[in-house]
Each structure stands twice: as C-alpha cells, then as structure tokens.
Design an enzyme around this catalytic site. Structure first.
Site, PDB file in Angstrom:
ATOM      1  N   ASP A 175     -19.676 -29.726 -20.186  1.00 50.92           N
ATOM      2  CA  ASP A 175     -20.900 -30.503 -20.062  1.00 50.92           C
ATOM      3  C   ASP A 175     -21.799 -29.994 -18.945  1.00 50.92           C
ATOM      4  O   ASP A 175     -21.415 -29.154 -18.135  1.00 50.92           O
ATOM      5  CB  ASP A 175     -20.560 -31.987 -19.821  1.00 50.92           C
ATOM      6  CG  ASP A 175     -19.361 -32.166 -18.898  1.00 50.92           C
ATOM      7  OD1 ASP A 175     -19.251 -31.440 -17.904  1.00 50.92           O
ATOM      8  OD2 ASP A 175     -18.523 -33.034 -19.192  1.00 50.92           O
TER       9      ASP A 175
ATOM     10  N   ASN B 260     -12.621 -44.585 -16.941  1.00 42.26           N
ATOM     11  CA  ASN B 260     -12.844 -45.411 -18.133  1.00 42.26           C
ATOM     12  C   ASN B 260     -12.351 -44.737 -19.411  1.00 42.26           C
ATOM     13  O   ASN B 260     -12.650 -45.198 -20.515  1.00 42.26           O
ATOM     14  CB  ASN B 260     -14.327 -45.778 -18.265  1.00 42.26           C
ATOM     15  CG  ASN B 260     -15.219 -44.564 -18.468  1.00 42.26           C
ATOM     16  OD1 ASN B 260     -14.734 -43.426 -18.537  1.00 42.26           O
ATOM     17  ND2 ASN B 260     -16.523 -44.789 -18.553  1.00 42.26           N
TER      18      ASN B 260
ATOM     19  N   HIS C 174     -13.062 -41.554 -20.371  1.00 47.23           N
ATOM     20  CA  HIS C 174     -13.914 -40.540 -20.986  1.00 47.23           C
ATOM     21  C   HIS C 174     -13.328 -39.145 -20.798  1.00 47.23           C
ATOM     22  O   HIS C 174     -12.626 -38.867 -19.832  1.00 47.23           O
ATOM     23  CB  HIS C 174     -15.364 -40.615 -20.466  1.00 47.23           C
ATOM     24  CG  HIS C 174     -15.575 -40.145 -19.058  1.00 47.23           C
ATOM     25  ND1 HIS C 174     -16.136 -40.951 -18.082  1.00 47.23           N
ATOM     26  CD2 HIS C 174     -15.362 -38.951 -18.456  1.00 47.23           C
ATOM     27  CE1 HIS C 174     -16.235 -40.267 -16.951  1.00 47.23           C
ATOM     28  NE2 HIS C 174     -15.769 -39.054 -17.155  1.00 47.23           N
TER      29      HIS C 174
ATOM     30  N   GLU D 104     -18.444 -40.962 -23.240  1.00 50.46           N
ATOM     31  CA  GLU D 104     -18.183 -42.283 -22.676  1.00 50.46           C
ATOM     32  C   GLU D 104     -17.611 -43.218 -23.751  1.00 50.46           C
ATOM     33  O   GLU D 104     -17.668 -42.915 -24.954  1.00 50.46           O
ATOM     34  CB  GLU D 104     -19.485 -42.865 -22.122  1.00 50.46           C
ATOM     35  CG  GLU D 104     -20.126 -42.049 -21.003  1.00 50.46           C
ATOM     36  CD  GLU D 104     -19.500 -42.278 -19.636  1.00 50.46           C
ATOM     37  OE1 GLU D 104     -18.289 -42.623 -19.568  1.00 50.46           O
ATOM     38  OE2 GLU D 104     -20.210 -42.100 -18.638  1.00 50.46           O
TER      39      GLU D 104
END
Length: 270
Positions: free
Chosen positions: A67, A136, A138, A143
């Site tokens: 990313d 979380n 990801h 996400e």
C-alpha cells in the site's frame, strides 16, 4: 493455516526473515509482496544482513508493496516508498525498477490502483506475500468490511487507523485518510502468505483471524482460505488463542518437525 509461536518478538522476526531468505535461495528472481510498519523493521534488518553475508541474492527479486498513502510523493518522509528505501532497498541495492509501490501522488489514484493490479498480474503474481495485522484485523489497508474478493483499489482508513498513524506526522501535517492498497483477493492469490504478529496489542486480532469466523469484520480471517498461509507470532500475540496447546503440539517452539510413523506402525516394504 499454520501457526508458529515463538518466545519473543525477536525470535519471531528472525524466523520470518529466514523464510524470506529461503524463498530467495530457492527462487532468486521471486516476486515478493512486502509490508511496512514497526513490526517489519527487524525482519528487514535481518534480511539485509543475510544479503550482506551472501546467504541470498538481494538484487534479482521483484517486490510489490501492499500500500501507499494517497497524496504522498515517494520522497515524503512518511511515504511507504521512503520507508522501504530506508529499511531495505538502499541496504541491499535492489534496482529501482524492481522495487514497486503504488504512486501515492498519481494524478488519478483510481487508475493508479488499476495499473498496479495489472502490473502484479504481468509479473505472474506474488510468490511470497509478507503481511502484518492491524489491531482491528486489517491486512494491507483492507479495513473491516472490505470485500474478501477485493482487488487493488482506494480505501478510506478508519478513524482508529488514522489516529494510530498520527504520531508519525508533524503537528501541522494532515494525516492521510485514503490509501491505495492491494486487495484481499489479490493477497489470496499469492502462492504463499506469511503473516508476522508481535505484542499483546495484536492478541485479539490474531485470535479473530485464526479461530474466529471467516468475516469481513476481521479482514485477516480471509487467510483461513489460503492454501499456504503461515502465521508467525510471539507469545504475547498468541495469548488469546484458545487452541494454543494444539498449535504448540504440532509445531513445538515454532519448529517444523519431521512427519514419522509411530513406532511399530511403519509400513514393511517387500
């Protein structure tokens, strides 16, 4: 999914680097998928040291990073291009043409995402995908609620992710809220996936990924469908695994024990 538990973060990072080196020994021109973040820094330090020793070739592989922030040029101190140059590429001398990241400052980020996905396909896909995991759940910047079949695209970051990244930016800088990220579907097409998780803050996410339901609520749980996924973690990151005793029975100390028949059950050859 293979679960390897090591006593501490240092040992887990060392094993992760060892597996990347083994991939480059077996296939020097491999296509690697690479990740960023503090968890990966000791991995890249160990990989650079291995290249310096001559354990593997650091100039023939091609890499695709997961990313990049939308809006950041590659020379911005907080861009992932800058991170990779500082922690790995410059140290091993990887030719720039083989070190691929999305262009965060591309005039059309959506088109850049499509171009990047096509570039991965043109290289024959990813041989070994290195991953971290967010608190979380990801992977990359996929996400929660990301499609489990998603491709490289623009993602809006959660408030929690933006706040977690704020410490890396100056007080007058706006923290990016968008990123170009390789999709979960693309990750699942890698020939091998290797996820490293360390520290107690990752324990809940690791448990959800490994033992929870397959769900977009925990994007990393998609790795349950990967035919060759290995999770390497330290004891703190493994703390909430319900089946930890089983994982340590199968792979004591994170080892890969040889498979042998029990005594007395060996097949007699004639």
């Amino acid at each position: 999914m293979k679960i390897l538990i090591f006593p501490d973060a240092e040992a887990a990072a060392r094993e992760t680097a060892r597996r990347i080196v083994a991939q480059l020994v077996a296939k020097p021109d491999a296509v690697l998928g690479l990740a960023t973040g503090g968890t990966m820094e000791p991995v890249y330090a160990a990989l650079a040291a291995a290249v310096a020793r001559g354990d593997c070739d650091g100039r023939r592989f091609t890499s695709f990073n997961l990313d990049e922030y939308v809006g950041l040029a590659g020379d911005h101190p907080q861009s992932y291009r800058h991170y990779m140059n500082r922690h790995l590429f410059d140290a091993i001398g990887l030719p720039a043409a083989q070190a691929r990241l999305p262009r965060g400052d591309a005039p059309d980020p959506a088109e850049e995402a499509r171009r990047y996905e096509a570039e991965i396909a043109a290289e024959g896909g990813i041989d070994l995908q290195l991953l971290g995991i967010g608190n979380n759940g990801h992977i990359g910047f996929n996400e929660p609620t990301s499609s489990l079949a998603s491709r490289t695209r623009i993602k809006t970051l959660t408030r929690g992710t933006v706040e977690a990244n704020r410490r890396f930016f100056g007080p007058d800088e706006q923290v990016p809220s968008l990123a170009i990220t390789i999709g979960i579907g693309t990750i699942l097409e890698s020939r091998e996936a290797l996820l490293l998780a360390t520290g107690g803050a990752k324990a809940e996410a690791v448990a959800a990924m490994v033992e929870g339901p397959l769900s977009a609520a925990c994007p990393a749980s998609a790795l349950q469908m990967h035919p060759r996924a290995t999770v390497i973690c330290d004891e703190e990151a493994a703390a909430r695994l319900q089946l930890r005793d089983y994982y340590e029975t199968v792979h004591p100390g994170g080892t890969e024990p040889a498979i042998t028949a029990p005594k007395g059950l060996e097949r007699t050859r004639t």
